[in-house]
Structures are given as structure tokens and as C-alpha cells.
Design a protein around this motif. Structure first.
Motif, PDB file in Angstrom:
ATOM      1  N   ALA A 155       3.109  70.899   3.420  1.00  0.00           N
ATOM      2  CA  ALA A 155       3.142  69.452   3.661  1.00  0.00           C
ATOM      3  C   ALA A 155       2.023  68.720   2.935  1.00  0.00           C
ATOM      4  O   ALA A 155       1.855  67.520   3.126  1.00  0.00           O
ATOM      5  CB  ALA A 155       3.053  69.167   5.158  1.00  0.00           C
ATOM      6  N   GLY A 156       1.271  69.417   2.093  1.00  0.00           N
ATOM      7  CA  GLY A 156       0.194  68.779   1.343  1.00  0.00           C
ATOM      8  C   GLY A 156       0.720  67.977   0.169  1.00  0.00           C
ATOM      9  O   GLY A 156       1.933  67.775   0.018  1.00  0.00           O
ATOM     10  N   GLY A 157      -0.191  67.532  -0.692  1.00  0.00           N
ATOM     11  CA  GLY A 157       0.205  66.701  -1.820  1.00  0.00           C
ATOM     12  C   GLY A 157       1.209  67.375  -2.725  1.00  0.00           C
ATOM     13  O   GLY A 157       2.287  66.840  -3.005  1.00  0.00           O
ATOM     14  N   VAL A 158       0.880  68.577  -3.208  1.00  0.00           N
ATOM     15  CA  VAL A 158       1.805  69.329  -4.051  1.00  0.00           C
ATOM     16  C   VAL A 158       2.946  69.901  -3.222  1.00  0.00           C
ATOM     17  O   VAL A 158       4.113  69.849  -3.611  1.00  0.00           O
ATOM     18  CB  VAL A 158       1.067  70.453  -4.800  1.00  0.00           C
ATOM     19  N   GLY A 159       2.605  70.454  -2.064  1.00  0.00           N
ATOM     20  CA  GLY A 159       3.615  71.118  -1.235  1.00  0.00           C
ATOM     21  C   GLY A 159       4.750  70.213  -0.822  1.00  0.00           C
ATOM     22  O   GLY A 159       5.926  70.607  -0.866  1.00  0.00           O
ATOM     23  N   SER A 160       4.440  68.986  -0.427  1.00  0.00           N
ATOM     24  CA  SER A 160       5.486  68.078   0.035  1.00  0.00           C
ATOM     25  C   SER A 160       6.454  67.737  -1.089  1.00  0.00           C
ATOM     26  O   SER A 160       7.657  67.533  -0.857  1.00  0.00           O
ATOM     27  CB  SER A 160       4.869  66.804   0.621  1.00  0.00           C
ATOM     28  N   PHE A 161       5.961  67.678  -2.328  1.00  0.00           N
ATOM     29  CA  PHE A 161       6.824  67.445  -3.485  1.00  0.00           C
ATOM     30  C   PHE A 161       7.630  68.698  -3.792  1.00  0.00           C
ATOM     31  O   PHE A 161       8.844  68.649  -4.006  1.00  0.00           O
ATOM     32  CB  PHE A 161       5.958  67.057  -4.686  1.00  0.00           C
ATOM     33  N   SER A 282      -0.535  59.100   2.458  1.00  0.00           N
ATOM     34  CA  SER A 282      -1.307  59.278   3.682  1.00  0.00           C
ATOM     35  C   SER A 282      -2.268  58.127   3.918  1.00  0.00           C
ATOM     36  O   SER A 282      -2.456  57.680   5.051  1.00  0.00           O
ATOM     37  CB  SER A 282      -2.073  60.603   3.623  1.00  0.00           C
ATOM     38  N   ALA A 283      -2.900  57.650   2.829  1.00  0.00           N
ATOM     39  CA  ALA A 283      -3.899  56.581   2.967  1.00  0.00           C
ATOM     40  C   ALA A 283      -4.168  55.965   1.608  1.00  0.00           C
ATOM     41  O   ALA A 283      -3.963  56.596   0.563  1.00  0.00           O
ATOM     42  CB  ALA A 283      -5.197  57.131   3.553  1.00  0.00           C
ATOM     43  N   GLY A 304       0.882  64.622   2.096  1.00  0.00           N
ATOM     44  CA  GLY A 304       1.129  63.764   0.964  1.00  0.00           C
ATOM     45  C   GLY A 304      -0.147  63.389   0.239  1.00  0.00           C
ATOM     46  O   GLY A 304      -1.063  64.190   0.110  1.00  0.00           O
ATOM     47  N   LYS A 305      -0.226  62.125  -0.197  1.00  0.00           N
ATOM     48  CA  LYS A 305      -1.257  61.718  -1.130  1.00  0.00           C
ATOM     49  C   LYS A 305      -2.182  60.640  -0.582  1.00  0.00           C
ATOM     50  O   LYS A 305      -1.797  59.809   0.228  1.00  0.00           O
ATOM     51  CB  LYS A 305      -0.619  61.177  -2.414  1.00  0.00           C
ATOM     52  N   ILE A 306      -3.426  60.657  -1.090  1.00  0.00           N
ATOM     53  CA  ILE A 306      -4.403  59.590  -0.889  1.00  0.00           C
ATOM     54  C   ILE A 306      -4.577  58.882  -2.224  1.00  0.00           C
ATOM     55  O   ILE A 306      -4.696  59.534  -3.267  1.00  0.00           O
ATOM     56  CB  ILE A 306      -5.742  60.150  -0.382  1.00  0.00           C
ATOM     57  N   VAL A 307      -4.579  57.558  -2.196  1.00  0.00           N
ATOM     58  CA  VAL A 307      -4.532  56.785  -3.430  1.00  0.00           C
ATOM     59  C   VAL A 307      -5.624  55.721  -3.443  1.00  0.00           C
ATOM     60  O   VAL A 307      -5.885  55.075  -2.416  1.00  0.00           O
ATOM     61  CB  VAL A 307      -3.150  56.119  -3.605  1.00  0.00           C
TER      62      VAL A 307
END
Length: 310
Positions: A155-161, A282-283, A304-307
Motif C-alpha cells: 500500500a506504499g507509494g510504489v506498492g499501491s501503483f 496521502s498529504a 500512496g504519495k506525499i507531494v
């Protein structure tokens, strides 16, 4: 156009407290480049690795250094020899020279593609690193429809993709993540498997009689040992983080550098624009809170991602 921009910088290797935002000369486009007014810039664990110095032997930097590669924004200047891009175009992509975390960046035109209107700035600015890394990892294990693939940090940045690419190809995915991410994984067609003690048994139970055909690790070397214990062949084990252990067991280590072709970026954008894959945001943080953004990222519990929004 203003003659100054703002950019994230660091003058020495260290923790996130070495980061600061400062005025810099407005970038000028060289031949084959455009200047992008940045609307969103993704942050990635790789940024932390560069800034901390843990991979300085492989990726040394010159100080003061900029930071970041992923970005999306509007073209505000065009250099000589650039075809297909004009002032006012909305674009996304990446820069090979660290410096995306800024209000403006000079970017090679062949590292950019058009941003579809239905793709948000936040998603567009965080696409390349996670998308290319996920694409390369999936390609490394050659999954076939109907096969079962386990993914750590699902469910992380890469994993969710990555898990969404797999399910779109008809692959049965076992997503290793915290229980807090079970609902999101299930919603995206992934079988959630909580990490922790007893993980091997939970994976075997979820896999059923057919077993697990491939394993993609996005977190730590112990997952490679787990994959071997599950009877998965080394040439169908892939990691983006545990390079030394991978070399010892013969696993694959394909990463973003294996998927930087422009046509792959176009394919990744199409996956987002069509709704086949979504990137959870995420934020978001303003540029001057870059250290806070990395404090959240480095907890390693982000979905996901923080931007950054300059």
C-alpha cells in the motif's frame, strides 16, 4: 518572468534538518530543454537516501545540491531545438538532475509528456518514480494472467501503483501491508495479508493449493528469505531495496532506471488517465515545509504519495 526562483537545497549530508529553501537564479533553458513552473513535486525514499549520504559511493552530489526528480507544471520558456512543446503547455515527467523540488526547473524536453486534464497536479507530479519503479518490477517477474504474486509494502507509494498494474493484467495479488490498509487493498482487487509473526503461514493459506508464483519486495531483505522459504524460484523474485541479499540468492533488482523510456511514461500516464490505476495522495505540503513532508515519509507508513506544492 521573475529573475529568481525558490528551491530546496542542502549543503551537507545529513538528516532532514539539513534541508532549506532559498532564492536561486531563475533557470534558463539550454538546448533541448524547457523551463517548467512547478505546480507539484513528488518526494521519494530515494531522495532521503541521496541526502543522507548512505549511497554517496553510487550517487555522489555536489554541494549545494538540489533535490527531487518528479514534477508537473506549466512550460514558461523553451530552449533551442525543442519541438512539440510550447509556452503554456501543461506537462509532467522528471528531471535527471536533482532539482524538481522548486518553483521552477529546467528539464530536458524528452523527459516530459502532456498532462491530461483529468489528472490532478498532485498525481501528475508524483507519477514518474513510483510508476517507472512499479513497471520495471512487474516486468522483471513476467506475471501471467491467473498467476499469484505476493507484494510487500503493497500500500506504499510504489506498492499501491504496482498492485493495480498486476490486477489489471488478471494476476491474483497477495498484498502484504498493515491491517489499516486492508480495506483499500480489498477495494482494489488485492487479497490483504497483514505483516508480522505468522506471515508465511498466512501467505500460504491465502495462496491456496496453487502456491505463489512470484514475489516482489519493496521493503526489506527478510522478504527475500521469505520468498525463498515459500519455494519461489530466484528468477521470479524481485526487490527494489535489498540489493546485497538479492545478489546472494540470484533475485532480480530491476528499478526505475530500467523503465525511463518516454514511451513507458506515456503508457503510465494512460493508466492514470483511463482510471485503470489511481495514485492515493496521502498529504500535500508547501515547499517551505519540505522537512515536515520528509518526516512523514520516513515513518514508512504512508499510503500512496506525499507531494510538495510550490
Amino acid at each position: 518572468m521573475n529573475r529568481t526562483a525558490q528551491a530546496v537545497r542542502f549543503d551537507r549530508y545529513g538528516d532532514r534538518d539539513v534541508l532549506y529553501v532559498t532564492d536561486v537564479p531563475m533557470p534558463e533553458p539550454g538546448p533541448g530543454e524547457v523551463v517548467v513552473e512547478v505546480r507539484a513535486a513528488g518526494i521519494n525514499p530515494f531522495d532521503t537516501m541521496i541526502r543522507s549520504g548512505v549511497i554517496r559511493d553510487l550517487f555522489p552530489v555536489d554541494f549545494p545540491s538540489g533535490q527531487g526528480s518528479d514534477l508537473a507544471g506549466v512550460v514558461v520558456a523553451v530552449g533551442a531545438g525543442v519541438d512539440g512543446l510550447a509556452v503554456g503547455d501543461e506537462v509532467l515527467g522528471w528531471t535527471p538532475v536533482a532539482g524538481a523540488q522548486a518553483t521552477h526547473a529546467a528539464v530536458p524536453a524528452d523527459r516530459l509528456v502532456a498532462k491530461p486534464p483529468q489528472v490532478s497536479w498532485e498525481v501528475a507530479g508524483s507519477l514518474h518514480m513510483v510508476g517507472a519503479t512499479a513497471y520495471a518490477a512487474v516486468r522483471a517477474v513476467t506475471p501471467q494472467p491467473g498467476e499469484t504474486v505476493a507484494v510487500s509494502a503493497a500500500a506504499g507509494g510504489v506498492g499501491s501503483f504496482l498492485v493495480q498494474i498486476l490486477t489489471a493484467r488478471g494476476v491474483r495479488v497477495l498484498g502484504i501491508a498493515s491491517s489499516a490498509n486492508a480495506e483499500w487493498l480489498d477495494k482494489h482487487g488485492v487479497i490483504p495479508v497483514p505483516y508480522g509473526e505468522g506471515l508465511r503461514e498466512r501467505l500460504q493459506q491465502a495462496a491456496g493449493a496453487g502456491g505463489i508464483d512470484a514475489f516482489i519486495d519493496l521493503y526489506a531483505p527478510e522478504y527475500l528469505d521469505l520468498a525463498v522459504a515459500l519455494g519461489i524460484k530466484p528468477d521470479r523474485i524481485q526487490t527494489t531495496v535489498a540489493m546485497e541479499r538479492a545478489a546472494e540468492i540470484g533475485a532480480k533488482t530491476d528499478g526505475r532506471h530500467n523503465a525511463t523510456a518516454r514511451e513507458i511514461l506515456v503508457e503510465l500516464v494512460d493508466l492514470i488517465a483511463s482510471g485503470t490505476v489511481d495514485i492515493p495522495i496521502s498529504a500535500t505540503y508547501p515547499l517551505d515545509r519540505v522537512a515536515d513532508a520528509f518526516a512523514e515519509l520516513e515513518q514508512r507508513h504512508t499510503r500512496g504519495k506525499i507531494v510538495l506544492i510550490p
